[in-house]
Design a protein around this motif. Structure first.
Motif, PDB file in Angstrom:
ATOM      1  N   GLY A 117      63.083 -10.329  -6.993  1.00 47.83           N
ATOM      2  CA  GLY A 117      61.776 -10.234  -6.346  1.00 47.83           C
ATOM      3  C   GLY A 117      61.624 -11.300  -5.272  1.00 47.83           C
ATOM      4  N   ILE A 118      61.084 -10.889  -4.129  1.00 56.49           N
ATOM      5  CA  ILE A 118      60.862 -11.800  -3.008  1.00 56.49           C
ATOM      6  C   ILE A 118      59.365 -11.842  -2.698  1.00 56.49           C
ATOM      7  CG2 ILE A 118      61.426 -12.302  -0.590  1.00 56.49           C
ATOM      8  CD1 ILE A 118      63.873 -12.235  -2.438  1.00 56.49           C
ATOM      9  N   LEU A 119      58.803 -13.016  -2.674  1.00 59.27           N
ATOM     10  CA  LEU A 119      57.377 -13.165  -2.379  1.00 59.27           C
ATOM     11  C   LEU A 119      57.151 -13.277  -0.879  1.00 59.27           C
ATOM     12  CD1 LEU A 119      54.429 -13.753  -3.297  1.00 59.27           C
ATOM     13  CD2 LEU A 119      55.063 -16.173  -3.293  1.00 59.27           C
ATOM     14  N   HIS A 120      56.300 -12.416  -0.368  1.00 63.40           N
ATOM     15  CA  HIS A 120      55.824 -12.534   1.014  1.00 63.40           C
ATOM     16  C   HIS A 120      54.353 -12.907   0.942  1.00 63.40           C
ATOM     17  CE1 HIS A 120      58.949  -9.889   3.284  1.00 63.40           C
ATOM     18  NE2 HIS A 120      59.470 -10.961   2.732  1.00 63.40           N
ATOM     19  N   THR A 121      53.948 -13.856   1.741  1.00 61.79           N
ATOM     20  CA  THR A 121      52.554 -14.303   1.671  1.00 61.79           C
ATOM     21  C   THR A 121      51.749 -13.920   2.904  1.00 61.79           C
ATOM     22  OG1 THR A 121      53.241 -16.454   2.517  1.00 61.79           O
ATOM     23  CG2 THR A 121      53.034 -16.232   0.130  1.00 61.79           C
ATOM     24  N   TRP A 122      52.347 -13.155   3.807  1.00 60.25           N
ATOM     25  CA  TRP A 122      51.626 -12.740   5.005  1.00 60.25           C
ATOM     26  C   TRP A 122      52.000 -11.305   5.360  1.00 60.25           C
ATOM     27  CZ3 TRP A 122      55.736 -16.038   4.917  1.00 60.25           C
ATOM     28  CH2 TRP A 122      56.890 -15.624   5.551  1.00 60.25           C
ATOM     29  N   ASN A 138      50.503  -8.946  10.821  1.00 67.39           N
ATOM     30  CA  ASN A 138      49.612  -9.638  11.747  1.00 67.39           C
ATOM     31  C   ASN A 138      49.440 -11.120  11.393  1.00 67.39           C
ATOM     32  OD1 ASN A 138      48.153  -9.383   9.446  1.00 67.39           O
ATOM     33  ND2 ASN A 138      46.447  -8.261  10.344  1.00 67.39           N
ATOM     34  N   LEU A 139      50.309 -11.618  10.510  1.00 69.98           N
ATOM     35  CA  LEU A 139      50.318 -13.027  10.070  1.00 69.98           C
ATOM     36  C   LEU A 139      49.024 -13.451   9.378  1.00 69.98           C
ATOM     37  CD1 LEU A 139      52.238 -14.719  13.016  1.00 69.98           C
ATOM     38  CD2 LEU A 139      53.125 -13.812  10.867  1.00 69.98           C
ATOM     39  N   MET A 140      48.309 -12.483   8.812  1.00 74.58           N
ATOM     40  CA  MET A 140      47.139 -12.783   7.984  1.00 74.58           C
ATOM     41  C   MET A 140      47.614 -12.909   6.534  1.00 74.58           C
ATOM     42  SD  MET A 140      44.589 -12.867  10.082  1.00 74.58           S
ATOM     43  CE  MET A 140      43.108 -12.611   9.171  1.00 74.58           C
ATOM     44  N   ASP A 141      46.842 -13.617   5.725  1.00 75.27           N
ATOM     45  CA  ASP A 141      47.171 -13.788   4.316  1.00 75.27           C
ATOM     46  C   ASP A 141      47.234 -12.424   3.624  1.00 75.27           C
ATOM     47  OD1 ASP A 141      47.702 -15.285   2.020  1.00 75.27           O
ATOM     48  OD2 ASP A 141      45.595 -15.201   1.409  1.00 75.27           O
ATOM     49  N   HIS A 142      48.406 -12.085   3.065  1.00 78.37           N
ATOM     50  CA  HIS A 142      48.609 -10.788   2.416  1.00 78.37           C
ATOM     51  C   HIS A 142      49.749 -10.918   1.404  1.00 78.37           C
ATOM     52  CE1 HIS A 142      48.784  -6.439   1.933  1.00 78.37           C
ATOM     53  NE2 HIS A 142      50.084  -6.495   2.155  1.00 78.37           N
ATOM     54  N   PRO A 143      49.503 -11.608   0.264  1.00 79.24           N
ATOM     55  CA  PRO A 143      50.586 -11.821  -0.700  1.00 79.24           C
ATOM     56  C   PRO A 143      51.046 -10.499  -1.332  1.00 79.24           C
ATOM     57  CG  PRO A 143      48.522 -12.689  -1.558  1.00 79.24           C
ATOM     58  CD  PRO A 143      48.258 -12.227  -0.163  1.00 79.24           C
ATOM     59  N   HIS A 144      52.368 -10.273  -1.327  1.00 79.43           N
ATOM     60  CA  HIS A 144      52.949  -9.104  -1.968  1.00 79.43           C
ATOM     61  C   HIS A 144      54.419  -9.411  -2.283  1.00 79.43           C
ATOM     62  CE1 HIS A 144      53.736  -8.633   2.354  1.00 79.43           C
ATOM     63  NE2 HIS A 144      54.806  -7.921   2.013  1.00 79.43           N
ATOM     64  N   ILE A 145      54.998  -8.593  -3.151  1.00 82.25           N
ATOM     65  CA  ILE A 145      56.372  -8.823  -3.588  1.00 82.25           C
ATOM     66  C   ILE A 145      57.235  -7.620  -3.233  1.00 82.25           C
ATOM     67  CG2 ILE A 145      57.866  -9.163  -5.606  1.00 82.25           C
ATOM     68  CD1 ILE A 145      55.631 -10.730  -6.895  1.00 82.25           C
TER      69      ILE A 145
END
Length: 72
Positions: free
Chosen positions: A31-36, A39-46
């Motif tokens: 699993g890789i965590l992306h936090t944006w 559009n470089l807005m806060d959007h945490p997803h895996i």
């Protein structure tokens, strides 16, 4: 919060993989965590990479997924 996100994702993948309709075994998962978002807005997803082969729950050898199996 990220711990809860990772736990939820891993429990969901393991539950689906244990279903004989999908894999019927315990899968390997990265699993890789992306936090944006884009559009470089806060959007945490895996994002996850899930193996097509898993360890059967009662045996010692790996068992391949059915040819037409996939996660929903």
């Amino acid at each position: 919060m990220y711990d809860l996100l990772f736990r939820s994702v891993s429990e969901t993948i393991i539950e689906l993989a244990n279903d004989p309709k999908h894999l019927g075994a315990k899968p390997g998962v990265i699993g890789i965590l992306h936090t944006w978002g884009q559009n470089l807005m806060d959007h945490p997803h895996i994002h996850c990479i899930v193996t097509g082969v898993g360890f059967p729950l009662m045996a010692v050898v790996g068992c391949p997924a059915a040819k037409d199996s996939s996660f929903p």
